[in-house]
Design a protein around this motif. Structure first.
Motif, mmCIF file in Angstrom:
data_model
loop_
_atom_site.group_PDB
_atom_site.id
_atom_site.type_symbol
_atom_site.label_atom_id
_atom_site.label_comp_id
_atom_site.label_asym_id
_atom_site.label_seq_id
_atom_site.Cartn_x
_atom_site.Cartn_y
_atom_site.Cartn_z
ATOM 1 N N LYS A 661 -14.597 -33.069 44.853
ATOM 2 C CA LYS A 661 -15.599 -34.012 44.306
ATOM 3 C C LYS A 661 -16.980 -33.385 44.483
ATOM 4 O O LYS A 661 -17.253 -32.721 45.473
ATOM 5 N N ALA A 662 -17.855 -33.635 43.530
ATOM 6 C CA ALA A 662 -19.217 -33.113 43.637
ATOM 7 C C ALA A 662 -20.020 -33.999 44.579
ATOM 8 O O ALA A 662 -19.738 -35.194 44.689
ATOM 9 N N GLU A 664 -23.050 -36.291 45.934
ATOM 10 C CA GLU A 664 -23.906 -37.305 45.294
ATOM 11 C C GLU A 664 -25.154 -36.635 44.702
ATOM 12 O O GLU A 664 -25.772 -35.782 45.355
ATOM 13 N N ALA A 666 -25.483 -34.486 42.345
ATOM 14 C CA ALA A 666 -25.354 -33.093 41.886
ATOM 15 C C ALA A 666 -25.730 -32.989 40.412
ATOM 16 O O ALA A 666 -25.571 -33.961 39.661
ATOM 17 N N ARG A 668 -25.278 -32.415 36.586
ATOM 18 C CA ARG A 668 -24.057 -32.762 35.843
ATOM 19 C C ARG A 668 -23.835 -31.812 34.661
ATOM 20 O O ARG A 668 -24.748 -31.568 33.873
ATOM 21 N N GLN A 685 -13.203 -27.260 35.762
ATOM 22 C CA GLN A 685 -13.575 -28.328 36.693
ATOM 23 C C GLN A 685 -13.673 -27.784 38.118
ATOM 24 O O GLN A 685 -14.648 -28.024 38.840
ATOM 25 N N THR A 689 -17.252 -27.454 40.124
ATOM 26 C CA THR A 689 -17.361 -28.388 41.257
ATOM 27 C C THR A 689 -17.506 -27.597 42.559
ATOM 28 O O THR A 689 -18.296 -27.958 43.438
ATOM 29 N N PHE A 693 -21.628 -28.534 41.217
ATOM 30 C CA PHE A 693 -21.966 -29.327 40.028
ATOM 31 C C PHE A 693 -20.987 -30.489 39.900
ATOM 32 O O PHE A 693 -19.846 -30.422 40.367
ATOM 33 N N GLU A 694 -21.449 -31.518 39.202
ATOM 34 C CA GLU A 694 -20.521 -32.596 38.870
ATOM 35 C C GLU A 694 -20.059 -32.380 37.436
ATOM 36 O O GLU A 694 -20.886 -32.231 36.525
ATOM 37 N N VAL A 695 -18.746 -32.344 37.242
ATOM 38 C CA VAL A 695 -18.210 -32.091 35.906
ATOM 39 C C VAL A 695 -17.908 -33.425 35.214
ATOM 40 O O VAL A 695 -17.230 -34.285 35.778
ATOM 41 N N VAL A 696 -18.411 -33.568 33.993
ATOM 42 C CA VAL A 696 -18.224 -34.831 33.255
ATOM 43 C C VAL A 696 -17.550 -34.519 31.924
ATOM 44 O O VAL A 696 -18.173 -33.946 31.023
ATOM 45 N N THR A 736 -25.969 -35.521 30.148
ATOM 46 C CA THR A 736 -25.716 -34.634 31.288
ATOM 47 C C THR A 736 -26.802 -33.567 31.317
ATOM 48 O O THR A 736 -27.503 -33.359 30.325
#
Ligand code: SF4
Ligand code: SF4
Length: 997
Positions: A661-662, A664, A666, A668, A685, A689, A693-696, A736
Motif C-alpha cells: 500500500k502507498a 498516505e 503519496a 498518485r 503496481q 508502489t 507512489f499510489e497507483v490508481v 492524478t
C-alpha cells in the motif's frame, strides 16, 4: 448582381430558387424526386420556365442528383459545401459552424469570415461516410418501424419524452437491431422514439465532427432540421444553448440559395428541357448481371386442412418474436409428419406483448373454428423477444433462433443440409448433417437482402413490396450492383434510377446483389449442401428465390410456411421434449391476464442501465436489460452455480496479488486499463508502489467510458482503441498527479523460437494516438504524461533503464505543476538500489501472477470430467479480461452450464506452436494459436473467439486460427454496438451445436 437560379438536387427532393438582384429569395419549387429523378428535374425546369419571361438564366446546380443533371446539361456543378457557406454568408453571416442533415446525406462545416472579402470561408468539412443513419430516410424508416402515422407525430413524441432509451446509433442497421431488442424487452415506444432521435445526434457528432467542436453560432440546415426532436437532442449533444444553435428560415433550401449565389453558367431553359427529353428517351449502358432463373426450385405448399374435430392428444405452440414481426404456430404430428393446426403472422408494431396476445387470440379462434380437441399444449418461444414472451406465456422452453430455425427446416425437409434464413433485418446460415447443426452464422452487421432492406428498396423505387419479386422476375437486363455493402448498392440503384433503367431490372439487380452479399458474408467458403432450404419472410419474394437458384445453380426448397419456420421449429422442439412439468399458462389465462411493463434507470454504477420490468397481475416481477444481472439474476436458474468463475478469479488476482500500500498522501499515478494493462498491471503496481507512489487504475469499463472514447477518437480505429481513449479520460477525471501510458512495443517471448513478440501497431502507438485526440501535449499536462516505450522481451536491463529514467524524471527537485495546487511535494529521487529493489519486486509479482494463473488452469482442467465440456475464451487482453467490453461472455457461457476458461489459464507456452507458426510476429496472435492447439488436442474444450470490428491483424489471423483449430468455433465480433441479445443467441446456438455433435 442580376437574378440567378439555384437548384439543389437532393436524394429525396429537388429544390429550385431564384435569388433576385435585391437579394430577395423566391422559392420556385420543392418537389419530391420519386422514382424518376431526371424526369422530376425536367419537370422542375418546366415549372421554372413558366415563371420566367426569358428562357435564358444564370444558374448554379448543386446536390448529389444535381451532379447527374449537370452531366446531362454539360454544366459544372457547384460544390455543396461552398453553396452552404455562400448562402449562410448572405443570410446569417454570424454562422461559424453548419450542421447539415438531409434525407440521405450529412455534413459538418466550420466557417470563418475572410479578412479581406468578409465572406464566410470554409475551414473544415466533415462529410458523411456512406452510412444513412442520421439521415431523414433513416428517421422515416424508423417511424414506420415503430408505427407512427406521420413523421411529425414521431418527432413530437420524441421531443416531449424526457427519458430517451439508450441506442447505439453508429449505423442504421445497428440502431435498428437495438430498437428491436429494446422493445422486445418491453421498453415503451415513446422512449425508443426519443432514443432514436438522440442516437442519430450522437452518431452525427462522432461520425461527422470527429472530435471537432461546433463553434457558435451553429446553423442547422437540411430537411431534418425541421424535426424539433432532432434539434432538441442536437442542442444537448453539442452542449449549445438555444440561441447558439438555430434553424434558419430557409433551412431546407439553403443549398439551392447558395448555388444561385455561386451561379456562373448561362442556360437556355428551353434547350435544357429538350435535351432532358432526348436523354430520357435514350437507353443507358451498364454492366449486366444474369437474368433470374426459377426452374428447379421447389416451393412446398401447406397441407390441406385437417378434418374438423381432429383429436390431438399433444400440440405444441411456438412463438417467434422476430425483428419486425410476431409469428406463432400450433403444431402436432399426424402419421409421423408435422402438421400446422393454426398459425398467425403479424407485425410487432412496437408492442411485443400486445402482438403476442393478439396472435394467441387468433390461434385460439382458429382452433375453435376448426374444432380441434386438444389434450395438452406445450409452449416454446424463440426470437429476440423470447425471454419476455417466455415469461408472459409461462413457456416450457425458450430457444435461440438458430436451433429453432434449423428445426423449422427439418420439420418439413428432414434431408435439408443448408438453411438460408432471411428475416426482417437479419439473416442466418445453418449447416446440418443428418439433422444435427454442424455450423452456423448470423449476419453480423450487414442488412443487405433482409426484409427491411428490400422494403426500403421497394419504397425507394416507389413500388409495393408485394410486387417486388414478380417485377424482379420480369427484369431482362439486371444491372450488376455492388453487393459488398447495402449502402453502396443503394447509391448505384439511385444512379441507375436517375438514368431511367427500368424498375424491373433494378429489382432483379437488387435481388442478385443481395444474394451475393448473403453468400459472401454469411456462408463464405463454407460448403453448401445438396438440399438448400430457403426460409424467412423474404422467401415469399420469388425474385429472391430465383436469385438463389441463379447464383447457386441448384434446387432450392422453400418450406410451406417460410415466414413461420422459427415458430414451427420452436414448437417442434417443445413437442419432442414435452417437459413433464407443465408451465404454459394456457390460451385463456394468457388472454385474460393483466400485466404491467415498466422501466427505470438503475443508478447502481456508471452503466446506468435502462432496466425493464414485466409483471403479471399478482405475479412475480421479471427484470431485463440489467447488465450485471443485479435484478434479473435473482430469478435466473443458476445452472452455473457450481462452476468456478475463472474470469472473476483472474480479475481479483490481477488487482490484488500485490499486497503493498502507498503511504498516505503519496503522489498518485493513474494507469488506464488499456493495451496490455490486464497482462502487466501487477508489475506496474508493484514497481510504483514500492517507490512510494499510489497507483490508481481507471474504473472498469462502463457505458460512460465507452461513450467518452467513441466520441473522442479522431479517426475510426478498432473498438479497443476507442475504449482506451475513454479510460484515459477517466484517469484525467481522477486528477492524478501523473498518467502512466506506456507504449508496449514487445511482450515477453512465448517461445524462443518465434521470430518476434510484437504488439499491434495501435498498441505501440497508443500514447501518440490518444495524446493527439486528447491534446495531451497542452501545457497543463506537461511532465505529467509518462509514455515509456517498453520492450518486455528485452528483459530486466531494458526495463531497469526505461523505468529508472522515468522515475527519476518525476522525483527530486520541485515540480512546477504542484506548487500552489495543494499537491504533496515530489518524492526524493530514489537511489539505484531502491529502483533495483522495486524492479525485483515487480518482476516477482508478475511471475507469481502468471504462475498462479497457470496453476489454477491446471487444477481446473484436472478436475474437469472426461465427458464434460468447457469453452475457452480466446482474445486480446484488453477485451478478453474486460467483462463489459466482452459483453460478460464468461457469465453468458456459464449461464448455459458450461465452464468458461480464459485462454491464459491454459499452458500456452507448452503448446509448441512455434513449430508451425514461428514466423507469426504478433504475440497476441501467437497466444491465440497456442490456445487453439491445446483446445484441438483436448476433446473437452471448445473455442469462443473474441474479435473486433476494424481490427486489421485479426482479419488475417482468424484464418490461421481456423486452420490451427480445425473445428467449429464461435467467433464473436465486438464493438460498441454489439447487442446482448445477439451474443446470447449465438452462444446458446453454439452450445446446442457442440452438445448435439
Ligand atoms: S450494471 Fe448493474 S448496477 Fe450498473 S447500472 Fe446496470 S444494473 Fe445497475
Ligand atoms: S490488434 Fe486489432 S483490436 Fe488490437 S489494437 Fe490492434 S487493431 Fe485494435
Amino acid at each position: 448582381m442580376q437574378s440567378a437560379v439555384g437548384i439543389d438536387g437532393g436524394a429525396s427532393t429537388i429544390k429550385v430558387v431564384c435569388v433576385h438582384a435585391d437579394q430577395s429569395i423566391d422559392v420556385v419549387a420543392v418537389v419530391p424526386v420519386g422514382s424518376r429523378p431526371l424526369e422530376t428535374a425536367r419537370d422542375a425546369l418546366r415549372m421554372l420556365r413558366e415563371r420566367l419571361p426569358d428562357a435564358r438564366v444564370r444558374i448554379g446546380i448543386t446536390g448529389t442528383a444535381g451532379r447527374t443533371l449537370c452531366e446531362v446539361l454539360g454544366l459544372q456543378p457547384v460544390d455543396e459545401s461552398t453553396a452552404l457557406a455562400a448562402a449562410l454568408g448572405l443570410l446569417h453571416p454570424e454562422t461559424r459552424s453548419v450542421v447539415e442533415m438531409g434525407m440521405e446525406s450529412q455534413r459538418f462545416l466550420t466557417l470563418t469570415p475572410d479578412e479581406v472579402s468578409g465572406r464566410l470561408r470554409i475551414d473544415e468539412v466533415g462529410m458523411g461516410h456512406k452510412c444513412a443513419a442520421g439521415s431523414g430516410s433513416f428517421l422515416e424508416h424508423m417511424r414506420k418501424r415503430l408505427n407512427y402515422a406521420t413523421i411529425e407525430e414521431f418527432a413530437t413524441v420524441a421531443e416531449q419524452t424526457e427519458q430517451p432509451a439508450t441506442l447505439s446509433g453508429r449505423c442504421g442497421v445497428f440502431t435498428e437491431s437495438d430498437i428491436v431488442h429494446l422493445y422486445q424487452k418491453g421498453t415503451p415506444r415513446e422512449r425508443i422514439a426519443a432514443g432514436i432521435h438522440q442516437a442519430i445526434c450522437r452518431n452525427y457528432r462522432c461520425a461527422m465532427m470527429k472530435g471537432r467542436e461546433a463553434v457558435a453560432k451553429v446553423a442547422f440546415v437540411g430537411g431534418v432540421s425541421l424535426n424539433p426532436a432532432v434539434t432538441k437532442y442536437l442542442r444537448q449533444e453539442l452542449g449549445l444553448t438555444d440561441g447558439n444553435l438555430f434553424v434558419p428560415p430557409h433551412a431546407r433550401t439553403m443549398g439551392a440559395i447558395g448555388a444561385a449565389l455561386r451561379a456562373e453558367a448561362e442556360l437556355d431553359l428551353d434547350a435544357a428541357i429538350r435535351l432532358l427529353d432526348e436523354r430520357l428517351a435514350l437507353p443507358v449502358d451498364y454492366p449486366v448481371a444474369p437474368r433470374l432463373v426459377l426452374e428447379r426450385t421447389e416451393i412446398l405448399r401447406p397441407a390441406e386442412e385437417y378434418p374438423i374435430g381432429l383429436k390431438v392428444p399433444l400440440a405444441a405452440l411456438g412463438v417467434d418474436i422476430g425483428s419486425v414481426s410476431t409469428k406463432a404456430a400450433l403444431i402436432t404430428q399426424v402419421d409421423g409428419k408435422y402438421q400446422v393446426l393454426a398459425s398467425h403472422y403479424r407485425r410487432t408494431d412496437g408492442d411485443p406483448l400486445a402482438a403476442v396476445r393478439d396472435t394467441l387470440a387468433i390461434i385460439r379462434r382458429q382452433v375453435e373454428e376448426r374444432g380441434y380437441q386438444i389434450g395438452r399444449v406445450v409452449a416454446a418461444t424463440t426470437g429476440s423477444g423470447r425471454y419476455l414472451t417466455g415469461d408472459y406465456l409461462g413457456a416450457e422452453l425458450v430457444k435461440n433462433e438458430i436451433t429453432a430455425q434449423a428445426n423449422g427446416a427439418l420439420a418439413f425437409t428432414p434431408e435439408v443440409e443448408s438453411v438460408f434464413e432471411i428475416g426482417g433485418q437479419d439473416s442466418k446460415y445453418i449447416a446440418l448433417k443428418d439433422g444435427v447443426i454442424t455450423d452456423f452464422e448470423m449476419n453480423k452487421a450487414c442488412a443487405a437482402g433482409t426484409g427491411a432492406f428490400l422494403e426500403k428498396q421497394a419504397a425507394n423505387l416507389g413500388i409495393p413490396l408485394e410486387e417486388f419479386g414478380d417485377r424482379a422476375l420480369a427484369g431482362q437486363h439486371p444491372p450488376e450492383l455492388d453487393w459488398q455493402c447495402t449502402v453502396f448498392s443503394e447509391s448505384a440503384v439511385h444512379h441507375y434510377r436517375q438514368n431511367n433503367v427500368p424498375v424491373e431490372d433494378l429489382c432483379a439487380g437488387i435481388c442478385l446483389a443481395s444474394v451475393r452479399n448473403y453468400l459472401s458474408k454469411n456462408v463464405g467458403n463454407r460448403p453448401i449442401g445438396k438440399v438448400v432450404g430457403f426460409q424467412g419472410a423474404v422467401a415469399f419474394n420469388r425474385g429472391m428465390v430465383a436469385a438463389y437458384e441463379t447464383m447457386l445453380g441448384r434446387r432450392i426448397v422453400v418450406p410451406p410456411y417460410p415466414h413461420l419456420t422459427g415458430a414451427i421449429g420452436a414448437a417442434k422442439i417443445a413437442y419432442e421434449e414435452a417437459p413433464a412439468k407443465a408451465t404454459f399458462r394456457g390460451f385463456d389465462a394468457v388472454l385474460e391476464a393483466r400485466y404491467t411493463i415498466d422501466s427505470f434507470e438503475c443508478k447502481g454504477c456508471a452503466n446506468r442501465c435502462d432496466v425493464n420490468t414485466f409483471q403479471m397481475e399478482g405475479g412475480e416481477k421479471f427484470y431485463y436489460n440489467d447488465r450485471c444481472e443485479k435484478f434479473s439474476g435473482r430469478q435466473k436458474r443458476r445452472v452455473a452455480a457450481d462452476l468456478p468463475d475463472l474470469f472473476a478469479e483472474r480479475e481479483n488476482l490481477l488487482l490484488s496479488i500485490y499486497p503493498g500500500k502507498a503511504p498516505e498522501g503519496a503522489p498518485r499515478i493513474g494507469i488506464p486499463r488499456v493495451g496490455t494493462f490486464n497482462d502487466h498491471y501487477p508489475f506496474y503496481q508493484a514497481f510504483f508502489t514500492e517507490l512510494g507512489f499510489e497507483v490508481v487504475p481507471s474504473d472498469a469499463t462502463n457505458t460512460q467510458i465507452v461513450r467518452d472514447g467513441v466520441r473522442t477518437v479522431a479517426a475510426e480505429p478498432c473498438f479497443p482503441v476507442k475504449v482506451a481513449h475513454g479510460h484515459v479520460i477517466d484517469i484525467l477525471r481522477k486528477k492524478t498527479d501523473y498518467i502512466f501510458l506506456p507504449a508496449v512495443m514487445r511482450a515477453e517471448w512465448l517461445e524462443e523460437e518465434f521470430c518476434e513478440s510484437q504488439s499491434c501497431p495501435y498498441i505501440q502507438g497508443l500514447p501518440e494516438v490518444i495524446g493527439a485526440a486528447l491534446r495531451l501535449e497542452e501545457p497543463q499536462y506537461a511532465g505529467k504524461v509518462l509514455t515509456p516505450r517498453l520492450f518486455f522481451n528485452r528483459g530486466r536491463r531494458h526495463l531497469r533503464r526505461e523505468l529508472g529514467r522515468l522515475v527519476r524524471q518525476i522525483s527530486g527537485g520541485t515540480d512546477p505543476h504542484r506548487n500552489g495546487n495543494g499537491h504533496p511535494a515530489r518524492l526524493a529521487s530514489p537511489s539505484a538500489r531502491q529502483i533495483d529493489r522495486a524492479l525485483d519486486v515487480a518482476m516477482e509479482t508478475l511471475a507469481q501472477f502468471r504462475r498462479r494463473l497457470s496453476e489454477r488452469g491446471r487444477e481446473v482442467l484436472a478436475a474437469l470430467p472426461a465427458d464434460a465440456l468447457a469453452f475457452v475464451v480466446l482474445g486480446r487482453p484488453y477485451t478478453l479480461h474486460d467483462a463489459a467490453a466482452n459483453m460478460h461472455i464468461g457469465k453468458k457461457i456459464q449461464d448455459l452450464g458450461i465452464l468458461a476458461i480464459p485462454q491464459d489459464m491454459l499452458p500456452l507456452a507448452e503448446a509448441g506452436t512455434a513449430d508451425t507458426w514461428n514466423l507469426i510476429y504478433a504475440r497476441q496472435i501467437q497466444n491465440r494459436l497456442a490456445a487453439a492447439r491445446l483446445i484441438r488436442q483436448d476433446p473437452r474444450l471448445r473455442a469462443v473467439v473474441l474479435t473486433y470490428f476494424g481490427c486489421g491483424p485479426d482479419s488475417f489471423a482468424n484464418q490461421f486460427l481456423r486452420d490451427e483449430l480445425n473445428e467449429p468455433a464461435y467467433v464473436m465480433q465486438i464493438d460498441e454496438h454489439t447487442a446482448d441479445a445477439g451474443v446470447i443467441t449465438r452462444i446458446e446456438a453454439f452450445a446446442d451445436t457442440v452438445r448435439a455433435g
